[in-house]
Enzyme design. Structure first.
Site, mmCIF file in Angstrom:
data_model
loop_
_atom_site.group_PDB
_atom_site.id
_atom_site.type_symbol
_atom_site.label_atom_id
_atom_site.label_comp_id
_atom_site.label_asym_id
_atom_site.label_seq_id
_atom_site.Cartn_x
_atom_site.Cartn_y
_atom_site.Cartn_z
ATOM 1 N N SER A 1 31.034 0.126 37.238
ATOM 2 C CA SER A 1 31.929 -0.357 36.202
ATOM 3 C C SER A 1 32.258 -1.833 36.397
ATOM 4 O O SER A 1 31.365 -2.679 36.373
ATOM 5 C CB SER A 1 33.181 0.517 36.155
ATOM 6 O OG SER A 1 33.923 0.301 34.986
ATOM 7 N N ASP B 1 29.378 7.831 27.059
ATOM 8 C CA ASP B 1 30.372 7.155 27.884
ATOM 9 C C ASP B 1 31.416 6.545 26.967
ATOM 10 O O ASP B 1 31.118 5.646 26.171
ATOM 11 C CB ASP B 1 29.682 6.076 28.724
ATOM 12 C CG ASP B 1 30.616 5.386 29.710
ATOM 13 O OD1 ASP B 1 31.842 5.507 29.551
ATOM 14 O OD2 ASP B 1 30.107 4.718 30.632
ATOM 15 N N HIS C 1 31.972 8.216 32.586
ATOM 16 C CA HIS C 1 31.813 6.853 33.075
ATOM 17 C C HIS C 1 31.563 6.803 34.577
ATOM 18 O O HIS C 1 31.464 5.721 35.151
ATOM 19 C CB HIS C 1 33.089 6.066 32.729
ATOM 20 C CG HIS C 1 32.982 4.583 32.894
ATOM 21 N ND1 HIS C 1 32.111 3.807 32.151
ATOM 22 C CD2 HIS C 1 33.667 3.720 33.709
ATOM 23 C CE1 HIS C 1 32.247 2.541 32.502
ATOM 24 N NE2 HIS C 1 33.176 2.461 33.447
#
Length: 271
Positions: A94, A216, A244
């Site tokens: 991320s 996602d 995610h």
């Protein structure tokens, strides 16, 4: 302060080359526990906590310094320098995917391969770009964090995890969020969700794997396509899973994709 203590660095595994795994927002290095062991037979596996997260030195978190992601990239590079590491495999989840991008641009010799897990160069929609959120969405999210961080965490973690059939995953993520200092979390959230690293992508000299989930809520498929189009040398792999955090929800598929990238041929700009 010793940077290895500051970032709570831990090292395992064997091998001439190092693999450095860095967590996403609200998490810490424990989130890699299902993936990291698979590489310990071939790599020197380095785990760390971003300053402000996990068991890092929270007193080192200065909002002025950490007002951009570049400060975290500089921290990562300082850890690599302290360990005398070059040509590492950097695996970032991320927001740490972009931290890895910035680190690779700053010191290309330190990072030989990039693995970007559920990355996003910009969460906000823009002209010709679909990041997944409107400005009003982000402002509402940040206001909810300010008003009631623990309540916000409980509501958002099931959405982030994306596996309603496995509530234990959302519960673990929520527990991690709740252990994060709320003041630091709110500041880092603003930095994360308001950052724009699109212009940095074309400057990345490092062969890169873009590892995306098919469903996602934070990074739609258009984001992966954008990264694939703008990173000079990259491979895009879309995992047939939701959420995610594939390193938690689909660790075997995540390991296979990373293995394929590392053991296969270096991707070309046309791939």
């Amino acid at each position: 302060m010793d940077v290895l203590t500051r970032n709570n660095v831990s090292i395992s595994g064997v091998g001439a080359q190092a693999m450095v795994l860095v967590h996403g927002f609200g998490c810490d290095q424990r989130m890699w526990r299902l993936v990291a062991p698979a590489f310990e037979g071939r790599y020197r596996v380095v785990l760390l906590d971003l300053v402000g997260a996990g068991n890092s030195d929270l007193t080192a978190y200065e909002p002025g310094r950490y007002g951009t992601l570049l400060a975290h990239a500089e921290d990562v590079l300082a850890v690599l320098a302290a360990l005398h590491l070059h040509e590492v495999v950097f695996v970032g989840h991320s927001v740490s995917a972009m931290i890895g991008v910035l680190a690779a641009i700053q010191e290309p010799a330190r990072i030989g391969r990039l693995v970007l897990v559920a990355p996003s160069p910009r969460f906000l929609n823009d002209t010709g770009y679909l990041g997944g959120f409107e400005q009003a969405d982000i402002e509402e999210l940040l206001e909810a964090m300010d008003d009631n961080y623990l309540g916000w965490s409980g509501a958002v973690t099931p959405v982030i995890m994306g596996h309603p059939d496995r509530p234990d995953l959302a519960a673990e993520l929520n527990a991690s969020f709740c252990q994060t200092n709320p003041t630091i979390a709110r500041h880092f959230a603003r930095v994360t969700f308001l950052s724009d690293n699109r212009a940095d992508l074309v400057r990345v000299p490092t062969p890169t794997l873009v590892l995306q989930c098919a469903h996602d809520a934070l990074a739609p498929l258009a984001v992966g396509a954008y990264l694939h189009q703008h990173l000079p040398v990259n491979e895009l792999v879309v995992l047939d899973t939701s959420g995610h955090c594939p390193h938690l929800s689909a660790p075997a598929a995540t390991i296979r994709a990373i293995d394929h990238f590392l053991l296969g041929k270096t991707p070309t700009p046309e791939s």
